[in-house]
Design a protein around this motif. Structure first.
Motif, mmCIF file in Angstrom:
data_model
loop_
_atom_site.group_PDB
_atom_site.id
_atom_site.type_symbol
_atom_site.label_atom_id
_atom_site.label_comp_id
_atom_site.label_asym_id
_atom_site.label_seq_id
_atom_site.Cartn_x
_atom_site.Cartn_y
_atom_site.Cartn_z
ATOM 1 N N TYR A 105 -50.008 -51.940 -102.100
ATOM 2 C CA TYR A 105 -50.672 -50.652 -101.929
ATOM 3 C C TYR A 105 -49.680 -49.582 -101.506
ATOM 4 N N ALA A 106 -48.728 -49.964 -100.659
ATOM 5 C CA ALA A 106 -47.726 -49.001 -100.204
ATOM 6 C C ALA A 106 -46.940 -48.450 -101.388
ATOM 7 N N TYR A 107 -46.642 -49.294 -102.374
ATOM 8 C CA TYR A 107 -45.925 -48.816 -103.560
ATOM 9 C C TYR A 107 -46.765 -47.788 -104.319
ATOM 10 N N ALA A 108 -48.063 -48.073 -104.489
ATOM 11 C CA ALA A 108 -48.928 -47.149 -105.220
ATOM 12 C C ALA A 108 -48.974 -45.783 -104.540
ATOM 13 N N VAL A 109 -49.073 -45.779 -103.208
ATOM 14 C CA VAL A 109 -49.086 -44.521 -102.461
ATOM 15 C C VAL A 109 -47.730 -43.820 -102.585
ATOM 16 N N ALA A 110 -46.637 -44.567 -102.462
ATOM 17 C CA ALA A 110 -45.301 -43.983 -102.558
ATOM 18 C C ALA A 110 -45.068 -43.352 -103.931
ATOM 19 N N ALA A 111 -45.564 -44.016 -104.979
ATOM 20 C CA ALA A 111 -45.421 -43.460 -106.327
ATOM 21 C C ALA A 111 -46.169 -42.133 -106.438
ATOM 22 N N ALA A 112 -47.387 -42.097 -105.897
ATOM 23 C CA ALA A 112 -48.171 -40.862 -105.950
ATOM 24 C C ALA A 112 -47.498 -39.753 -105.167
ATOM 25 N N LEU A 113 -46.962 -40.077 -104.001
ATOM 26 C CA LEU A 113 -46.299 -39.071 -103.181
ATOM 27 C C LEU A 113 -45.047 -38.519 -103.852
ATOM 28 N N ASN A 114 -44.489 -39.270 -104.787
ATOM 29 C CA ASN A 114 -43.311 -38.819 -105.527
ATOM 30 C C ASN A 114 -43.649 -38.348 -106.933
ATOM 31 N N LEU A 119 -37.399 -44.645 -109.596
ATOM 32 C CA LEU A 119 -37.388 -45.700 -108.591
ATOM 33 C C LEU A 119 -36.493 -45.315 -107.416
ATOM 34 N N GLU A 120 -35.411 -44.612 -107.705
ATOM 35 C CA GLU A 120 -34.525 -44.144 -106.627
ATOM 36 C C GLU A 120 -35.260 -43.185 -105.683
ATOM 37 N N LYS A 121 -36.208 -42.422 -106.233
ATOM 38 C CA LYS A 121 -37.003 -41.523 -105.393
ATOM 39 C C LYS A 121 -38.084 -42.289 -104.623
ATOM 40 N N ILE A 122 -38.719 -43.237 -105.316
ATOM 41 C CA ILE A 122 -39.867 -43.929 -104.729
ATOM 42 C C ILE A 122 -39.459 -44.919 -103.649
ATOM 43 N N ALA A 123 -38.346 -45.638 -103.861
ATOM 44 C CA ALA A 123 -38.019 -46.786 -103.003
ATOM 45 C C ALA A 123 -37.959 -46.456 -101.505
ATOM 46 N N PRO A 124 -37.285 -45.379 -101.076
ATOM 47 C CA PRO A 124 -37.272 -45.090 -99.636
ATOM 48 C C PRO A 124 -38.663 -44.792 -99.073
ATOM 49 N N THR A 125 -39.490 -44.064 -99.847
ATOM 50 C CA THR A 125 -40.860 -43.780 -99.415
ATOM 51 C C THR A 125 -41.670 -45.067 -99.335
ATOM 52 N N TRP A 126 -41.498 -45.917 -100.320
ATOM 53 C CA TRP A 126 -42.168 -47.215 -100.367
ATOM 54 C C TRP A 126 -41.836 -48.032 -99.119
ATOM 55 N N MET A 127 -40.572 -48.047 -98.742
ATOM 56 C CA MET A 127 -40.169 -48.784 -97.546
ATOM 57 C C MET A 127 -40.809 -48.181 -96.293
ATOM 58 N N ASP A 128 -40.764 -46.851 -96.190
ATOM 59 C CA ASP A 128 -41.297 -46.174 -95.010
ATOM 60 C C ASP A 128 -42.808 -46.382 -94.881
ATOM 61 N N VAL A 129 -43.522 -46.217 -95.985
ATOM 62 C CA VAL A 129 -44.981 -46.390 -95.966
ATOM 63 C C VAL A 129 -45.345 -47.837 -95.634
ATOM 64 N N SER A 130 -44.606 -48.789 -96.202
ATOM 65 C CA SER A 130 -44.874 -50.209 -95.920
ATOM 66 C C SER A 130 -44.747 -50.515 -94.435
ATOM 67 N N LEU A 131 -43.679 -50.017 -93.816
ATOM 68 C CA LEU A 131 -43.456 -50.277 -92.392
ATOM 69 C C LEU A 131 -44.523 -49.611 -91.529
ATOM 70 N N LYS A 132 -44.923 -48.386 -91.890
ATOM 71 C CA LYS A 132 -45.980 -47.705 -91.137
ATOM 72 C C LYS A 132 -47.299 -48.463 -91.236
ATOM 73 N N MET A 133 -47.618 -48.950 -92.413
ATOM 74 C CA MET A 133 -48.847 -49.719 -92.594
ATOM 75 C C MET A 133 -48.812 -51.010 -91.775
#
Length: 335
Positions: A231-240, A200-214
């Motif tokens: 959806y942003a969380y699902a993408v962030a998880a995959a990216l990590n 979660l420590e890895k995913i959370a910053p990506t999740w925030m960034d992807v959410s804002l971009k969307m």
């Protein structure tokens, strides 16, 4: 689509593919590990898209893996009364046989303490800067987790991301396992999810960034609507490089799921409307109803009327559990 920057354009192509073809990708992704199921009506075979936990990842018998329960919340009355009911049932189920629930934190992203600080363990974090959420308050959720993970001391190795409108209907064990390549995008949102803290420590910053971009792209925002951050969380998880094992019994949602059975969490996000014959009138206000949105400015009263005969057990159980909580929580009518 407008003049989006190159990183956003790359993301949008990724995001819309997922939105349009998520069902197909679910079946293709799981074909080698899913199981054949048969439709009772026509006898045709199909693949069950729920991923089965690999044998090598199952935890040893009797091994305890406690997880920390974390929910994000605001200081609005609507959020507060749901948090109080959720915390009541957390305490009731935490120490029962089969439970692996550990500590609890309400992550309050209003930026200042409220009147529930002494009632339940709470950490105050900042909201997004004014205007950044563009009226979509759920965008504060990933930012809240980013802050909490940096400032809190969490003893448990695993974290359950929960929401205020969750009720623990059965003791919850640790169902978490994570494994999978970056090309797999799980058909999930961010809650309920039990996940290793380090992931979660890895995913959370990506999740925030992807959410804002969307959110900042008009077409993407329109396409995903209120589920954008999920959806942003699902993408962030995959990216990590994190994959989730999906469990049908994790959560039920009245009125569509009819029985609580062996489910672990009731999610009461949908309104429950019925006529006095016990028939569902979804989309039309029923002669009997329970809808959390009826209580935006104040908590529901104690002793709500039970549904009429014929209404599914899941709805009856939900109202009974709300009534039990409101009858036992001190100063219930306090906003």
């Amino acid at each position: 689509m407008g003049q989006a920057s190159p990183p956003v354009l790359i993301f949008l192509a990724f995001g819309f593919f997922f939105a349009t073809y998520n069902l197909v990708s679910m079946i293709m992704h799981n074909r080698s590990i899913g199981k054949l199921v048969y439709d009772d009506l026509d006898g045709e075979a199909s693949f069950d898209p729920v991923i089965q936990m690999p044998e090598e990842l199952k935890k040893p018998k009797n091994a305890k893996m406690p997880f920390h329960v974390a929910l994000t919340a605001t200081d609005a009355p609507y959020s507060k009364w749901q948090c109080r009911i959720m915390y009541y049932w957390y305490k009731k189920k935490k120490d029962l046989s089969g439970s692996e629930m550990g500590g609890f934190t309400r992550i309050l992203h209003s930026g200042k303490p409220d009147n529930l600080m002494d009632e339940m363990p709470t950490v105050v974090v900042d909201p997004l800067p004014a205007g950044l959420d563009r009226g979509y308050i759920v965008l504060n959720r990933p930012w809240a987790f980013v802050q909490w993970l940096k400032k809190a001391t969490i003893e448990e190795e695993y974290i359950l991301m929960a929401e205020p409108d969750h009720i623990f209907v059965n003791p919850l064990p640790n169902l978490a396992q994570e494994k999978g390549p970056v090309t797999n995008i799980d058909p999930i949102g961010n809650s309920p999810v039990i996940i290793k803290k380090e992931f979660l420590e890895k995913i959370a910053p990506t999740w925030m960034d992807v959410s804002l971009k969307m959110k900042n792209d008009t077409e993407t925002d329109k396409a995903f609507g209120w589920v954008l951050e999920m959806y942003a969380y699902a993408v962030a998880a995959a990216l990590n490089d994190v994959q989730h094992v999906l469990r049908k019994d994790f959560m039920l949602q009245p009125p569509w799921d009819l029985n609580t059975g062996n489910f672990f969490i009731i999610h009461y996000t949908y309104g429950c409307d019925y006529n006095l014959k016990g028939q569902l009138t979804y989309g039309k206000i029923g002669e009997w109803r329970f809808d959390k949105r009826s209580y935006l400015r104040a908590p529901p009263p104690k002793n709500l009327p039970l549904p009429p005969p014929g209404v599914p057990e899941s709805v009856v159980t939900l109202v009974k559990m709300v009534n039990e909580a409101t009858a036992n929580i001190p100063n219930w009518d306090t906003e």
